[in-house]
Enzyme design. Structure first.
Site: not given
Ligand code: NAP
Length: 483
Positions: A180, A255, A289, A386
């Protein structure tokens, strides 16, 4: 979209080798964060439809797991080659839906293909063990087997490589995947699915579904046929998925968020440190990230670093990533922009000075000016949260012990950076930093050959390198007697 290969732009989910709509016809609009225009729509799959995709992936697993590593390797290599052949189109799709400049998008696509190529090779090296048995007439054999159906949930900031980094490892060892992608960047995911189909993965082995994160996430985590959840995204959502996965005791990889420190010691090469800080802070407009979030500079080199760094940040060209010479694109959406505005205002309110930027960009929309803040105090929110935007807060420190304490004073532990030429200090600081990644005199540590991942609330598990395979394997101990 003006693409050479028109088949790459898909507005349907990829399920069991076919392009599918949602059962009720519901869709989600996707926009371009640089122009706010709607660029297309994707299906809004329900939990029930997700369940049926999982069933198909489970059926596919029964035969995919029995293919040889060499067979899987050949298909993976073909997939990687096809991604490279289509890099221009894939980069265009990514820039239009995500905002990052074209050159950066191309870099990500090539990195994404690099993960697949790496795991195409590594697929052939999943070795077991024979352990000398202390008991007479018995033997101990250890084999590794694919865990099963993998549910992968990925973020918008790396719409290609976060998918390939997970799936290449999973597919290489014989797992099947249900992915997804983020709702803001589904087209990059669907484009790689088209190329997976051409590469020859059997039906049901690689699936991409779009829709409500909550519904799909709930089904992926609760469904007993899914044996592993691999998530990249925020720590907040990661914790929800860990809780949901507990009921079926799934294997999980997380991650999550980061809050990277970037330390400049008094013996650092300042020009190299400035170049590294620029790379690690402003890539993807600060939305990675492992982006530097806090720059700590020794008091004896603080002024010179700040001046050189600020001068470089002033040169960053902001705009639509499709335009020539743009280095920094828009933020992904309004709420990201609001967080950046809030962090900067708050830092200034508690004593920080704006060295450059400090406000929304004259272009309007989701654009923010590349910003450097000096004299940042530890009361500022930016010190602990962050930011995920183009803002570099610069702090002053006076000794190694103090800066290590400041750097570690966060629940996050993903990437850290420091610049020093003193070999003794390099070892001491590298060992003292509580981070999964320590990058020394290097602003860009991510490549397929290394184990990427965090400690503390930045997550668990590793992606990339030979270690990335472990997350998709189970270890089986075979005990043989009567010999
Ligand atoms: P996010 O809001 O956590 O969303 C990530 C994914 O999770 C999206 O596909 C989102 O879907 C889905 N999601 C959201 N709520 C969910 C739920 N309740 N159940 C299941 N899936 C759910 O994060 P983001 O804003 O896209 O990304 C930024 C974050 O990712 C930052 O904190 C960054 O540091 C972290 N990140 C970490 C890494 C690493 O390798 N450690 C790499 C890249 C990013 P929808 O888009 O449909 O809401």
């Amino acid at each position: 979209m003006d693409l050479n290969n028109k088949s790459l732009f898909r507005e349907k989910c990829f399920v069991n080798g076919l392009w599918s709509d949602s059962e009720d016809g519901k869709t989600i609009d996707v926009n371009n964060p640089a122009t706010m225009e709607i660029i297309g729509k994707v299906p809004n799959f329900s939990a029930e439809q997700t369940k049926s995709v999982i069933n198909k992936a489970d059926v596919a697993f029964q035969s995919w797991k029995n293919t040889t590593a060499k067979e899987r390797s050949i298909i993976l290599k073909k997939w990687s080659d096809l991604i490279i052949e289509n890099v221009d189109d894939l980069a265009k799709i990514m820039t239009i839906e995500q905002g990052k400049p074209l050159a950066e998008a191309k870099g990500e696509i090539l990195m994404g293909a690099g993960y697949i190529e790496f795991y195409a090779e590594e697929a052939k090296r999943v070795y077991g063990d024979i352990i000398p048995d202390p008991r007479p007439g018995k033997r101990i054999v250890i084999i590794k087997q694919p865990v099963g159906v993998v549910g992968a949930i990925t973020p918008w900031n790396f719409p290609n490589s976060m998918i390939t980094r997970k799936c290449a490892a999973a597919l290489a060892v014989g797992c099947t995947t249900v992915v997804k992608p983020a709702s803001q960047t589904p087209f990059s995911a669907l484009a790689v699915a088209e190329l997976a189909k051409v590469a020859g993965f059997p039906d049901g082995v690689f699936n991409i579904i779009t829709g409500s994160a909550k519904n799909i996430g709930m089904e992926l985590t609760k469904n007993p046929k899914v044996k592993k959840i691999s998530f990249t995204g925020s720590t907040e959502v990661g914790k929800i998925l860990m809780e949901q996965s507990a009921s079926t005791v799934k294997k999980i990889s997380m991650e999550l968020g980061g809050h990277a420190p970037f330390i400049v010691f008094n013996d650092a090469n300042i020009d190299e440190a400035v170049a590294g800080a620029l790379q690690s802070k402003f890539r993807n407009s600060g939305q990675t990230c492992i982006c530097t979030n806090r720059i700590f500079v020794h008091e004896s080199v603080y002024d010179v670093f700040l001046e050189k760094f600020t001068n470089e940040v002033k040169k960053i060209k902001v705009g639509n990533g499709l335009d020539e010479g743009i280095v920094s694109g828009p933020l992904i959406d309004k709420s990201s922009l609001e967080k950046v505005i809030d962090h900067v205002q708050d830092a200034v309110n508690v004593g920080a000075k704006v060295a450059v930027g400090g406000d929304v960009h004259p272009l309007g929309g989701n654009f923010y000016q590349p910003t450097v803040l000096s004299n940042v105090t530890t009361e500022a929110k930016i010190t602990f949260e962050e930011t995920f935007g183009p803002v570099a807060p610069v702090y002053k420190f006076s000794n190694d012990e103090e800066v290590i304490k400041m750097a570690n004073n966060t629940p996050y532990g993903l990437a850290s950076y420091f610049y020093s030429r003193d070999i003794g200090r390099v070892w001491r600081v590298a060992e003292a930093l509580e981070y999964g990644i320590v990058s020394i005199n290097n602003g860009l540590p991510t490549i397929p050959e290394v184990p990427f991942g965090g400690v503390k609330e930045s997550g668990m598990g590793r992606e990339g390198s030979k270690y990335g395979l472990d997350d998709y394997l189970i270890i089986k101990y075979i005990s043989m007697g009567g010999i």
